[in-house]
Design a protein around this motif. Structure first.
Motif, mmCIF file in Angstrom:
data_model
loop_
_atom_site.group_PDB
_atom_site.id
_atom_site.type_symbol
_atom_site.label_atom_id
_atom_site.label_comp_id
_atom_site.label_asym_id
_atom_site.label_seq_id
_atom_site.Cartn_x
_atom_site.Cartn_y
_atom_site.Cartn_z
ATOM 1 N N THR A 155 -93.816 31.703 100.344
ATOM 2 C CA THR A 155 -93.442 33.126 100.324
ATOM 3 C C THR A 155 -93.194 33.616 98.905
ATOM 4 O OG1 THR A 155 -91.086 32.613 100.685
ATOM 5 C CG2 THR A 155 -92.433 33.026 102.632
ATOM 6 N N GLY A 156 -92.635 32.745 98.048
ATOM 7 C CA GLY A 156 -92.396 33.146 96.670
ATOM 8 C C GLY A 156 -93.682 33.460 95.939
ATOM 9 N N ALA A 157 -94.688 32.607 96.115
ATOM 10 C CA ALA A 157 -95.983 32.839 95.477
ATOM 11 C C ALA A 157 -96.638 34.106 96.014
ATOM 12 C CB ALA A 157 -96.892 31.635 95.702
ATOM 13 N N GLN A 158 -96.569 34.316 97.328
ATOM 14 C CA GLN A 158 -97.217 35.476 97.923
ATOM 15 C C GLN A 158 -96.551 36.784 97.496
ATOM 16 O OE1 GLN A 158 -100.020 35.863 99.498
ATOM 17 N NE2 GLN A 158 -99.626 38.076 99.568
ATOM 18 N N LYS A 159 -95.238 36.825 97.445
ATOM 19 C CA LYS A 159 -94.567 38.068 97.047
ATOM 20 C C LYS A 159 -94.889 38.401 95.600
ATOM 21 C CE LYS A 159 -90.272 40.650 97.232
ATOM 22 N NZ LYS A 159 -88.873 40.711 97.743
ATOM 23 N N THR A 160 -94.962 37.393 94.752
ATOM 24 C CA THR A 160 -95.316 37.626 93.355
ATOM 25 C C THR A 160 -96.711 38.228 93.241
ATOM 26 O OG1 THR A 160 -93.926 35.757 92.685
ATOM 27 C CG2 THR A 160 -95.547 36.545 91.094
ATOM 28 N N LEU A 161 -97.644 37.714 94.019
ATOM 29 C CA LEU A 161 -99.007 38.267 94.021
ATOM 30 C C LEU A 161 -99.013 39.705 94.532
ATOM 31 C CD1 LEU A 161 -101.046 35.225 95.411
ATOM 32 C CD2 LEU A 161 -101.103 36.126 93.078
ATOM 33 N N SER A 162 -98.209 39.977 95.549
ATOM 34 C CA SER A 162 -98.188 41.324 96.128
ATOM 35 C C SER A 162 -97.648 42.366 95.156
ATOM 36 C CB SER A 162 -97.354 41.332 97.415
ATOM 37 O OG SER A 162 -95.969 41.168 97.132
ATOM 38 N N TYR A 163 -96.911 41.929 94.133
ATOM 39 C CA TYR A 163 -96.407 42.847 93.114
ATOM 40 C C TYR A 163 -97.346 42.937 91.911
ATOM 41 C CZ TYR A 163 -91.958 44.231 95.114
ATOM 42 O OH TYR A 163 -90.987 44.820 95.908
ATOM 43 N N GLY A 164 -98.544 42.404 92.066
ATOM 44 C CA GLY A 164 -99.572 42.584 91.060
ATOM 45 C C GLY A 164 -99.557 41.614 89.896
ATOM 46 N N HIS A 165 -98.807 40.537 89.998
ATOM 47 C CA HIS A 165 -98.755 39.569 88.901
ATOM 48 C C HIS A 165 -99.892 38.551 89.039
ATOM 49 C CE1 HIS A 165 -94.891 41.026 87.376
ATOM 50 N NE2 HIS A 165 -94.526 41.169 88.643
ATOM 51 N N ASN A 166 -100.193 37.887 87.927
ATOM 52 C CA ASN A 166 -101.339 36.986 87.932
ATOM 53 C C ASN A 166 -101.022 35.660 88.622
ATOM 54 O OD1 ASN A 166 -100.073 35.221 86.041
ATOM 55 N ND2 ASN A 166 -100.800 36.473 84.330
ATOM 56 N N TYR A 167 -102.051 34.822 88.705
ATOM 57 C CA TYR A 167 -101.913 33.585 89.469
ATOM 58 C C TYR A 167 -100.921 32.613 88.830
ATOM 59 C CZ TYR A 167 -106.036 35.260 91.954
ATOM 60 O OH TYR A 167 -106.907 36.004 92.700
ATOM 61 N N GLU A 168 -100.913 32.540 87.510
ATOM 62 C CA GLU A 168 -99.982 31.636 86.842
ATOM 63 C C GLU A 168 -98.537 32.016 87.150
ATOM 64 O OE1 GLU A 168 -98.576 30.312 82.329
ATOM 65 O OE2 GLU A 168 -100.291 31.655 82.604
ATOM 66 N N VAL A 169 -98.235 33.311 87.055
ATOM 67 C CA VAL A 169 -96.882 33.780 87.355
ATOM 68 C C VAL A 169 -96.540 33.505 88.813
ATOM 69 C CG1 VAL A 169 -95.386 35.820 87.482
ATOM 70 C CG2 VAL A 169 -96.941 35.546 85.553
ATOM 71 N N ALA A 170 -97.509 33.691 89.699
ATOM 72 C CA ALA A 170 -97.270 33.462 91.129
ATOM 73 C C ALA A 170 -96.913 32.011 91.404
ATOM 74 C CB ALA A 170 -98.505 33.862 91.939
ATOM 75 N N VAL A 171 -97.597 31.082 90.767
ATOM 76 C CA VAL A 171 -97.299 29.660 90.964
ATOM 77 C C VAL A 171 -95.910 29.331 90.434
ATOM 78 C CG1 VAL A 171 -97.926 27.320 90.284
ATOM 79 C CG2 VAL A 171 -99.705 28.925 90.975
ATOM 80 N N LEU A 172 -95.607 29.799 89.225
ATOM 81 C CA LEU A 172 -94.310 29.484 88.613
ATOM 82 C C LEU A 172 -93.154 30.071 89.408
ATOM 83 C CD1 LEU A 172 -95.166 29.969 84.828
ATOM 84 C CD2 LEU A 172 -94.828 27.821 86.059
ATOM 85 N N LEU A 173 -93.315 31.307 89.873
ATOM 86 C CA LEU A 173 -92.226 31.931 90.628
ATOM 87 C C LEU A 173 -92.175 31.418 92.064
ATOM 88 C CD1 LEU A 173 -92.138 35.609 89.307
ATOM 89 C CD2 LEU A 173 -90.748 33.633 88.662
ATOM 90 N N GLY A 174 -93.287 30.903 92.566
ATOM 91 C CA GLY A 174 -93.234 30.203 93.850
ATOM 92 C C GLY A 174 -92.355 28.974 93.752
#
Length: 207
Positions: free
Chosen positions: A108-127
């Motif tokens: 869910t952390g990775a998906q929410k980060t993506l839904s806010y328009g951030h890139n894949y690297e940020v999505a993985v780290l914040l996941g």
């Protein structure tokens, strides 16, 4: 879209419940009073998500602004305190619920980060941050060395779950597939690592 939003919310609340129980049980074992148990339960359940939301600009964080997260953490704390005989039937319940929370929050952390328009690297780290943040807060509160600072396969399991979601998004695969696959891989890796004592490599300090 509404179905995906509902799926995300259900999974996120499930992770909140799992982490809240792990926090409440750990706090109870440490001998904290009921207020201390409730505080640890909530901060463990919502701490990682709050850090993620602040990082991606989702202000105020959902863990604070949505009453359901506080309610779920309170219910989980009540279950942990009031139904101890049932929890004792589980083998090391803190670890079990911690693994569930870790896996659910990684996806869910990775998906929410993506839904806010951030890139894949940020999505993985914040996941990863979403998944491990609550456990770190729990261990600090209870005066223990956080698991991620030891040679446990913990953050690396969260990394695997987050990568599945991000890779699926890149390939155009629906969350209805990537969520359960990411969760199962993360959870399975964490449980197998505990069962078979898999560790990350360590390096001896030079004399």
């Amino acid at each position: 879209m509404n179905q995906l939003h509902t799926l995300y919310t259900v999974i996120d609340l499930g992770g909140t419940f799992a982490f809240a129980i792990s926090g409440a049980i750990a706090a109870k074992v440490k001998g904290l009073d009921i207020f201390g148990i409730l505080v640890v339960s909530f901060t463990v359940a919502c701490g990682g998500g709050i850090l993620r939301d602040i990082s991606i600009g989702a202000i105020p964080p959902t863990g604070i602004s949505d009453w359901r997260y506080l309610f779920v953490s309170l219910i989980a704390a009540a279950v942990a305190v009031g139904i101890s005989p049932i929890l004792k039937l589980l083998n090391r319940p803190v670890i079990l619920f911690d693994a569930l929370g870790l896996s659910l929050f990684a996806v869910t952390g990775a998906q929410k980060t993506l839904s806010y328009g951030h890139n894949y690297e940020v999505a993985v780290l914040l996941g990863i941050l979403t998944a491990v943040g609550g456990g770190v807060i729990r261990d600090i509160f209870l005066n223990r060395i956080p698991v991620i600072f030891e040679n446990e396969i913990y953050a690396s399991a969260a990394l695997l779950g987050a990568l599945v979601v991000v890779t699926g998004n890149y390939l155009g695969i629906s969350n209805q597939w990537t969520f359960p696959v990411g969760f199962l891989l993360c959870f399975t890796l964490r449980i197998l690592a505990l069962k078979y004592h898999w560790k990350l490599p360590t390096f001896n300090k030079s004399k």
